[in-house]
Write an enzyme that holds these catalytic residues in place. Structure first.
Site, mmCIF file in Angstrom:
data_model
loop_
_atom_site.group_PDB
_atom_site.id
_atom_site.type_symbol
_atom_site.label_atom_id
_atom_site.label_comp_id
_atom_site.label_asym_id
_atom_site.label_seq_id
_atom_site.Cartn_x
_atom_site.Cartn_y
_atom_site.Cartn_z
ATOM 1 C CG HIS A 277 35.986 48.979 78.491
ATOM 2 N ND1 HIS A 277 35.902 47.732 77.925
ATOM 3 C CD2 HIS A 277 37.268 49.384 78.299
ATOM 4 C CE1 HIS A 277 37.085 47.404 77.422
ATOM 5 N NE2 HIS A 277 37.927 48.384 77.633
ATOM 6 C CG HIS B 187 39.252 43.931 79.720
ATOM 7 N ND1 HIS B 187 39.361 45.026 78.912
ATOM 8 C CD2 HIS B 187 39.729 44.308 80.928
ATOM 9 C CE1 HIS B 187 39.886 46.023 79.601
ATOM 10 N NE2 HIS B 187 40.122 45.620 80.837
HETATM 11 C C1 BG6 Z 1 41.587 48.854 77.462
HETATM 12 C C2 BG6 Z 1 41.908 50.193 76.862
HETATM 13 O O1 BG6 Z 1 40.494 48.273 76.784
HETATM 14 O O2 BG6 Z 1 41.247 49.009 78.820
HETATM 15 C C3 BG6 Z 1 43.054 50.854 77.616
HETATM 16 O O3 BG6 Z 1 42.277 50.028 75.497
HETATM 17 C C4 BG6 Z 1 42.736 50.910 79.089
HETATM 18 O O4 BG6 Z 1 43.282 52.157 77.110
HETATM 19 C C5 BG6 Z 1 42.289 49.541 79.624
HETATM 20 O O5 BG6 Z 1 43.894 51.340 79.792
HETATM 21 C C6 BG6 Z 1 41.792 49.635 81.045
HETATM 22 O O6 BG6 Z 1 41.520 48.352 81.523
HETATM 23 P P1 BG6 Z 1 41.530 48.054 83.088
HETATM 24 O O7 BG6 Z 1 41.052 46.642 83.188
HETATM 25 O O8 BG6 Z 1 42.929 48.238 83.547
HETATM 26 O O9 BG6 Z 1 40.607 49.027 83.727
#
Ligand code: BG6
Length: 478
Positions: A240, A178
């Protein structure tokens, strides 16, 4: 066409991911008419809920203004629910019959189908096999969406991946990260390749170090056994943060189209050297005055060695980057909520002033989108003293951010439109597992122990020294 209806089926509809992420996004897309209002939403899971009960479970997660209250009701009534198992063919035959019936009841002849797999790893193989056999659209397309974890190591990833490709064609599989849907992450390519001033200095001759850091102030996401099995490297860094690193480091794609971008990203990932235990500092949070330690969290083993913090130093062995440290730093239970990419340039050569500082380009991804260019100017007055300051492009004041979809919205729209640019290929994921394999092996064999840090602090003490030793000059401005 007008004879076709889009059917979005969420498998694992009773779980946390579905409730907290997927349905809220479907609701927003419905509300903003980003998907046809005629779309069908089918939730599928093992729990025996009536449609009423299912709606009741979703409602608290969906936000609506007063004027949208009726629309929300309408949406909730479209969120149908089908109970079924994940391992029996019969369940999937029934799911297919159900979808066919609902399509017919809408007076449509055909359907396009999205299957969103909000499911734990152990059931993915059987589910995709059954879906492929029994639930594909007859005329119209079928696409499946999956999120990490894509396995637990290189071997399990390869086996999962081969299995998926037996059931679906590559172009039907949308592997989601994402972070690739976030506005500032998408901005990276334009910033790099659309601005001559950056384009020409983006290499080892001018760049001293790159640091990508994602700090979370909470323990969000650790309240389950999933995190305890994965740890911060698998959960965040090798997907990520590594994706961000590959966008910073890749060569210019031939065009901004999916295939060209993915090709360059992969080429770049192949140049990353493997990360050994010498190249990481890992940490685990302990109790603070008002929060328990990681080992006391629900769902976490009392003797767990799972890292909740890590910083890794990566080297990219190619002509552009060799020797420039890429530092990927990430943790839970830290002192602030911040995700950013910092490109730190080398010192001035042939310096004639008294102490100028390294320039730095900062791309803030969240919480507030921002681009800053740190630089030196003359301190106003008689002397030639330097003053450190920055050019500041804070989004809310300068650009229309409100119009931009959130990461999950953008990515789901991409799925429906068949745009794979912001999704991962199996080859990219395989590289991610390769890069981090040695360090996973060492952590699993307990050859490296996480260093304790207090919940709510900046992280383990040795992290700062590690980053400094790598060549990044910390906190020179703020
Ligand atoms: C997720 C992880 O992919 O991303 C989580 O599994 C994390 O552990 C989250 O909290 C963070 O996403 P964002 O968009 O809030 O930075």
């Amino acid at each position: 066409t007008e004879n076709t209806v889009t059917v979005i089926t969420v498998l694992g509809a009773s779980g946390y991911l579905a409730k907290s992420k997927v349905y809220p996004v479907l609701w927003t897309m419905y509300r903003k008419s980003l998907i046809p209002r005629s779309s069908l939403f089918v939730g599928y899971a093992r729990s025996k809920f009536t449609s009423e009960e299912f709606m009741g479970r979703l409602r608290p997660h969906l936000e609506a203004s007063e004027e949208d209250a009726t629309l929300l009701d309408k949406f909730l009534h479209r969120c149908e629910y089908q109970v079924g198992t994940y391992d029996e063919e019969e369940s999937f035959r029934k799911l297919n019959e159900y979808i066919d019936l609902r399509v017919a009841a809408k007076g449509k002849l055909y359907s396009n189908r999205v299957f969103y797999l909000a499911l734990p790893i152990p059931v993915i193989k059987t589910v995709t096999e059954h879906l492929s056999k029994h639930c594909q659209a007859q005329a119209g397309w079928t696409r499946i969406v999956l999120e990490k974890p894509f396995g637990t190591d290189l071997e399990s990833f390869k086996s999962l991946s081969a299995h998926l490709l037996k059931s679906f064609k590559e172009e039907q599989i949308y592997r989601m990260d994402h972070y690739l849907g976030k506005e500032m992450v998408q901005n990276l390519l334009l910033l790099r390749f659309g601005n001559r001033i950056f384009h020409s200095v983006w290499n080892r001759n001018h760049i001293k170090a790159v640091i990508i850091s994602v700090k979370e102030p909470t323990a969000l996401g650790v309240y389950n056994t999933y995190f305890d099995q994965q740890g911060i490297i698998r959960d965040m860094i090798q997907n990520h943060l590594l994706q961000l690193a590959s966008l910073v480091a890749m060569e210019a794609p031939l065009t901004p189209k999916a295939d060209d971008i993915r090709k360059e990203k992969l080429k770049c990932l192949r140049c990353f050297e493997q990360v050994t235990s010498d190249n990481v500092v890992i940490g685990q949070y302990t109790a603070s005055a008002d929060h328990c330690g990681y080992r006391e969290e629900e769902g976490v083993g009392a003797a767990s060695n799972t890292p909740t913090f890590a910083v890794a130093r990566l080297n990219i062995r190619n002509d552009r980057w060799d020797g420039v440290p890429f530092l990927l730093k990430c943790g839970k239970g830290l002192n602030e909520n911040k995700a950013e990419v910092r490109i730190q340039f080398k010192e001035n050569a042939g310096e004639i002033f008294n102490g100028t500082h390294r320039n730095e380009l900062v791309l803030r991804v969240q919480p507030k989108e921002q681009v800053q260019l740190k630089m030196d100017v003359k301190q106003p007055g008689m002397s030639f003293d330097t003053a450190q300051t920055h050019l500041d492009l804070s989004y809310p004041e300068r650009l229309q951010l409100a119009a931009a979809p959130t990461a999950y919205e953008r990515l789901l729209i991409d799925v429906i439109q068949g745009n794979t640019t912001n999704f991962l290929t199996a080859a990219e994921l395989e590289e991610a597992w390769r890069i981090f394999a040695p360090v996973h092996a060492d952590i699993d064999a307990r050859k490296i122990q996480p260093e304790a840090y207090t919940y709510g602090s900046r992280g383990p003490e040795s992290a700062d020294a590690f980053i400094k030793d790598a060549g990044y000059q910390y906190e020179q401005y703020d």
